[in-house]
Design a protein around this motif. Structure first.
Motif, PDB file in Angstrom:
ATOM      1  N   PHE A  89      37.101  29.042  25.655  1.00 47.75           N
ATOM      2  CA  PHE A  89      35.776  28.887  25.073  1.00 47.75           C
ATOM      3  C   PHE A  89      35.676  29.548  23.708  1.00 47.75           C
ATOM      4  O   PHE A  89      36.531  30.342  23.326  1.00 47.75           O
ATOM      5  CB  PHE A  89      34.728  29.513  25.995  1.00 47.75           C
ATOM      6  N   PHE A  97      36.703  41.186  31.535  1.00 55.15           N
ATOM      7  CA  PHE A  97      35.925  42.039  32.428  1.00 55.15           C
ATOM      8  C   PHE A  97      36.759  43.068  33.169  1.00 55.15           C
ATOM      9  O   PHE A  97      36.210  44.018  33.707  1.00 55.15           O
ATOM     10  CB  PHE A  97      35.178  41.177  33.448  1.00 55.15           C
ATOM     11  N   ASN A 111      43.689  33.415  40.850  1.00 49.46           N
ATOM     12  CA  ASN A 111      42.838  32.382  41.434  1.00 49.46           C
ATOM     13  C   ASN A 111      43.630  31.138  41.809  1.00 49.46           C
ATOM     14  O   ASN A 111      43.193  30.339  42.629  1.00 49.46           O
ATOM     15  CB  ASN A 111      41.725  31.998  40.459  1.00 49.46           C
ATOM     16  N   MET A 160      47.767  30.594  33.074  1.00 49.13           N
ATOM     17  CA  MET A 160      47.622  29.613  34.148  1.00 49.13           C
ATOM     18  C   MET A 160      48.565  28.427  33.947  1.00 49.13           C
ATOM     19  O   MET A 160      48.580  27.507  34.763  1.00 49.13           O
ATOM     20  CB  MET A 160      46.180  29.113  34.216  1.00 49.13           C
TER      21      MET A 160
ATOM     22  N   ARG B   3      20.233  26.367  33.564  1.00 44.85           N
ATOM     23  CA  ARG B   3      19.202  25.910  32.649  1.00 44.85           C
ATOM     24  C   ARG B   3      17.973  25.437  33.406  1.00 44.85           C
ATOM     25  O   ARG B   3      16.898  25.298  32.837  1.00 44.85           O
ATOM     26  CB  ARG B   3      19.729  24.724  31.856  1.00 44.85           C
ATOM     27  N   LYS B 177      27.437  30.483  30.138  1.00 48.76           N
ATOM     28  CA  LYS B 177      28.685  30.395  29.395  1.00 48.76           C
ATOM     29  C   LYS B 177      29.796  31.194  30.086  1.00 48.76           C
ATOM     30  O   LYS B 177      30.917  30.705  30.247  1.00 48.76           O
ATOM     31  CB  LYS B 177      28.475  30.945  27.981  1.00 48.76           C
ATOM     32  N   ILE B 178      29.463  32.412  30.504  1.00 44.36           N
ATOM     33  CA  ILE B 178      30.469  33.255  31.146  1.00 44.36           C
ATOM     34  C   ILE B 178      30.900  32.634  32.471  1.00 44.36           C
ATOM     35  O   ILE B 178      32.085  32.601  32.795  1.00 44.36           O
ATOM     36  CB  ILE B 178      29.930  34.686  31.354  1.00 44.36           C
ATOM     37  N   LYS B 180      30.970  29.535  33.245  1.00 42.17           N
ATOM     38  CA  LYS B 180      31.853  28.407  32.966  1.00 42.17           C
ATOM     39  C   LYS B 180      33.229  28.899  32.543  1.00 42.17           C
ATOM     40  O   LYS B 180      34.246  28.337  32.970  1.00 42.17           O
ATOM     41  CB  LYS B 180      31.257  27.551  31.863  1.00 42.17           C
ATOM     42  N   ALA B 181      33.236  29.934  31.704  1.00 49.35           N
ATOM     43  CA  ALA B 181      34.530  30.439  31.238  1.00 49.35           C
ATOM     44  C   ALA B 181      35.358  30.940  32.414  1.00 49.35           C
ATOM     45  O   ALA B 181      36.562  30.713  32.482  1.00 49.35           O
ATOM     46  CB  ALA B 181      34.318  31.553  30.223  1.00 49.35           C
ATOM     47  N   GLN B 182      34.701  31.632  33.372  1.00 49.92           N
ATOM     48  CA  GLN B 182      35.461  32.144  34.516  1.00 49.92           C
ATOM     49  C   GLN B 182      35.839  30.999  35.464  1.00 49.92           C
ATOM     50  O   GLN B 182      36.905  31.023  36.061  1.00 49.92           O
ATOM     51  CB  GLN B 182      34.681  33.225  35.271  1.00 49.92           C
ATOM     52  N   GLN B 183      34.976  30.011  35.558  1.00 55.95           N
ATOM     53  CA  GLN B 183      35.329  28.841  36.373  1.00 55.95           C
ATOM     54  C   GLN B 183      36.541  28.138  35.792  1.00 55.95           C
ATOM     55  O   GLN B 183      37.392  27.647  36.516  1.00 55.95           O
ATOM     56  CB  GLN B 183      34.159  27.867  36.432  1.00 55.95           C
ATOM     57  N   ALA B 184      36.588  28.105  34.458  1.00 57.58           N
ATOM     58  CA  ALA B 184      37.733  27.479  33.809  1.00 57.58           C
ATOM     59  C   ALA B 184      39.014  28.234  34.149  1.00 57.58           C
ATOM     60  O   ALA B 184      40.106  27.681  34.099  1.00 57.58           O
ATOM     61  CB  ALA B 184      37.533  27.448  32.298  1.00 57.58           C
ATOM     62  N   ARG B 185      38.862  29.515  34.487  1.00 62.72           N
ATOM     63  CA  ARG B 185      40.035  30.293  34.890  1.00 62.72           C
ATOM     64  C   ARG B 185      40.174  30.295  36.421  1.00 62.72           C
ATOM     65  O   ARG B 185      40.836  31.163  36.989  1.00 62.72           O
ATOM     66  CB  ARG B 185      39.928  31.732  34.388  1.00 62.72           C
ATOM     67  N   GLY B 186      39.510  29.374  37.053  1.00 64.06           N
ATOM     68  CA  GLY B 186      39.709  29.195  38.490  1.00 64.06           C
ATOM     69  C   GLY B 186      38.815  30.036  39.380  1.00 64.06           C
ATOM     70  O   GLY B 186      39.028  30.088  40.581  1.00 64.06           O
ATOM     71  N   ALA B 187      37.800  30.707  38.799  1.00 58.56           N
ATOM     72  CA  ALA B 187      36.914  31.500  39.636  1.00 58.56           C
ATOM     73  C   ALA B 187      36.095  30.574  40.522  1.00 58.56           C
ATOM     74  O   ALA B 187      35.800  29.453  40.140  1.00 58.56           O
ATOM     75  CB  ALA B 187      35.990  32.342  38.775  1.00 58.56           C
ATOM     76  N   ASP B 188      35.756  31.082  41.701  1.00 66.40           N
ATOM     77  CA  ASP B 188      35.035  30.272  42.668  1.00 66.40           C
ATOM     78  C   ASP B 188      33.823  31.066  43.141  1.00 66.40           C
ATOM     79  O   ASP B 188      33.954  32.135  43.709  1.00 66.40           O
ATOM     80  CB  ASP B 188      35.981  29.971  43.845  1.00 66.40           C
ATOM     81  N   PRO B 203      33.258  39.286  37.762  1.00 73.25           N
ATOM     82  CA  PRO B 203      33.676  38.689  36.483  1.00 73.25           C
ATOM     83  C   PRO B 203      32.516  38.125  35.666  1.00 73.25           C
ATOM     84  O   PRO B 203      32.687  37.831  34.495  1.00 73.25           O
ATOM     85  CB  PRO B 203      34.618  37.554  36.912  1.00 73.25           C
ATOM     86  N   VAL B 206      30.108  42.000  34.626  1.00 74.93           N
ATOM     87  CA  VAL B 206      30.656  42.928  33.633  1.00 74.93           C
ATOM     88  C   VAL B 206      30.505  42.375  32.207  1.00 74.93           C
ATOM     89  O   VAL B 206      29.907  43.032  31.357  1.00 74.93           O
ATOM     90  CB  VAL B 206      32.115  43.305  33.966  1.00 74.93           C
ATOM     91  N   PRO B 207      30.990  41.150  31.939  1.00 72.32           N
ATOM     92  CA  PRO B 207      30.802  40.634  30.575  1.00 72.32           C
ATOM     93  C   PRO B 207      29.332  40.490  30.194  1.00 72.32           C
ATOM     94  O   PRO B 207      28.970  40.676  29.043  1.00 72.32           O
ATOM     95  CB  PRO B 207      31.467  39.255  30.609  1.00 72.32           C
TER      96      PRO B 207
END
Lengths: 284, 274
Positions: A89, A97, A111, A160, B3, B177-178, B180-188, B203, B206-207
């Protein structure tokens, strides 16, 4: 293996006062291994577009195929898609974090369900790739400088091992050296691993230097989708869309107007220098 | 997704309600909220409903948009209804489920309470829909001005409120935004038990905190750079002044109050148990 968009539309907050038609009837194909530049002025829909590529935003209408599979089919494995399409992004350092850089970069691989050793191995590779020194691996990401944070965050996605890497203005707010470093590393990665790279940028210079193809977005529509040379030939129209061709395009056009027969199609500074030298020698 | 949270947000539109002085809207909202507890008969509810519908129409905020704002409080509403329904013991018993019986009084209380809560939320969100955060704090500052005499820092409180309100959409966007960014890194964030889900929030949180502090520092710096030193001697570019329509609005409010109290207390209207 490719990303294909068919008549994609996206509307923010439909049926309210905030309704915004962000993407209109987008048809695109991004084949494997290509380096694509996406450019457009603020609010042209670039960021919205790229968030579709890994399914973070679901299109209001239209289809998106990844490897010939429609990702909007019920039961499609989104998690797998996100493993394969890595998205960095804008200002990715704002997503850090963890207590140290290493664990943060490991977040993605973890993950993916990889073992701890595998995670760390991948994280090391990724950190090396972005050029972050080893002494920082165990320091808090919040202690790093802006450029270092950016590198750590990009490493977090690279770890990844995505097949497609999407970068949303990875160089925003960096100094010229930091900008060149990061773009060089991305280009290197592209050459090494034949990874597909989609680079969103404001800077025509950056895009012209690296991209095989440029997609110009304007008011949520694809304005041009062509090789850099062909796109920059429309430099007048680009200006009207609030963009500009690389500075060399202007210089070459000016030279030609002054009667020096240079090729106006060159897109980078080094190409332009070669071209001018060639013409000058001929004249002499 | 994030939103979609509409409660407490401004909805830009051109309506008489949007143009009213914020003080009128604040006072009227407060009066309306109080008025909801001044009657106990269905006739009173009818008057309050008609008034609310009139205000919604006048505000030009789409009804669906207002209803969407109720979503976050549905849980609270359900709990209130359930408690009222089963825990009232007086009145005739209507039916019994297992050991719990529903009485006429219980049912009446439950329905009344639910309606009251919904009206309360709609009433107050109509105010925020039609008033920008800036107007709102201007209004609060003007209304609380007398408290300055007893050394309450009214301006500072109003400023803090306006900053807080201003930051709600920014932080929502940031959260989005955060996430989405963590989801992009596979967060669930959706699966797992409660502890796993709470852990999955780290995750994001903290940000988010880091960025909230960063924004606060930046804002403080920007305010100092423009020589902000609190409310003393500070004048306004657009001071609040009552106009004809504001007086008319107070008039409408007075008529409503009289009507709702009078009708609610003295018009004998009974439908079944209500």
């Amino acid at each position: 293996m490719s990303i294909r968009l068919e008549h994609l539309n996206y509307i923010y907050s439909p049926k309210t006062a905030y309704e915004k038609h962000a993407l209109r009837d987008i048809c695109l194909e991004i084949p494997d291994g290509e380096f694509v530049g996406v450019i457009g002025h603020t609010g042209s829909g670039k960021s919205t577009l790229i968030q579709h590529f890994n399914g973070l935003i679901k299109a209001t209408d239209g289809k998106l195929f990844y490897n010939e599979e429609n990702i909007y089919e019920p039961g499609y494995n989104m998690k797998n898609l996100r493993n394969e399409v890595g998205l960095v992004f804008q200002y990715p350092e704002h997503q850090l974090f963890e207590v140290d850089v290493m664990s943060d970069v490991c977040f993605g691989p973890k993950n993916q369900g990889l073992s701890l050793e595998e995670c760390e191995a991948r994280a090391r590779d990724a950190l090396k790739l972005v050029g972050l020194k080893e002494k920082y691996y165990r320091s808090s990401p919040f202690e790093l400088s802006g450029g270092q944070k950016r590198r750590a965050a990009i490493a977090g996605v690279l770890a990844m091992r995505p097949k497609v890497l999407v970068l949303d203005e990875p160089t925003a707010g960096l100094d010229p050296k930091g900008r060149d470093d990061i773009l060089e590393q991305v280009a290197f990665l592209h050459r090494q691993t034949s990874m597909t790279v989609i680079l969103v940028s404001h800077s025509m210079e950056d895009i012209a230097r690296y991209a095989d193809r440029i997609i110009v977005m304007n008011h949520g529509e694809v304005m041009y989708n062509d090789a850099p040379k062909a796109v920059f030939a429309h430099y007048m129209e680009l200006e009207q869309a609030g963009l500009a061709a690389p500075q060399v395009t202007y210089i070459m056009h000016d030279l030609k107007e002054q009667g020096i027969p240079v090729d106006t199609g060159v897109t980078t500074v080094s190409e332009a220098a070669d071209e001018i030298m060639k013409v000058l020698e001929k004249i002499r | 997704m994030i939103r979609d949270i509409t409660i407490g947000q401004y909805y830009p539109a051109k309506s008489i309600l949007h143009r009213l002085d914020p003080r009128v809207k604040l006072v009227s909202t407060l009066l309306y909220l109080i008025s909801l507890f001044l009657f106990r008969s269905i006739a009173g509810y009818l008057v309050a409903t008609v008034f609310l519908i009139g205000i919604i129409r006048a505000s030009r905020v789409p009804f669906g948009y207002i209803v969407k704002g109720l979503k976050p409080v549905i849980m609270l509403l359900m709990i209130t209804v359930v408690f009222n329904l089963f825990l009232k013991k007086d009145g005739e018993i209507l039916f019994t489920v297992w050991k719990l019986s529903v009485t006429t009084v219980g049912l009446r209380n439950a329905v009344y309470m639910a309606v009251r809560l919904v009206y309360l939320i709609i009433g107050s969100s109509l105010m925020t829909f039609t008033t920008t955060p800036n107007e709102l704090t201007d209004g609060i500052e003007a209304l609380l001005h007398p408290l300055n005499k007893i050394h309450v820092p009214v301006h500072e409180v109003a400023m803090m409120m306006s900053i807080a309100l201003r930051f709600i959409p920014i932080l929502l966007e940031e959260t989005d935004k955060i996430m989405k960014a963590q989801q992009a890194r596979g967060a669930d964030f959706e699966s797992g038990n409660i502890i796993q889900r709470a852990k999955a929030m780290i995750p994001i949180l903290v940000p988010l905190f880091v960025s909230a502090f960063r924004r606060a520092y930046d804002l403080a710096m920007a305010m100092e750079a423009r020589c902000y030193r609190g409310g003393e001697g500070r004048t306004k570019m657009k001071p609040l002044r009552y106009k004809g329509r504001d007086r008319a609005a107070y008039g409408v409010m007075a008529v409503y109050l009289v009507a709702v109290v009078f009708v609610g207390r003295y018009v004998p209207l009974k439908v079944w148990i209500f």
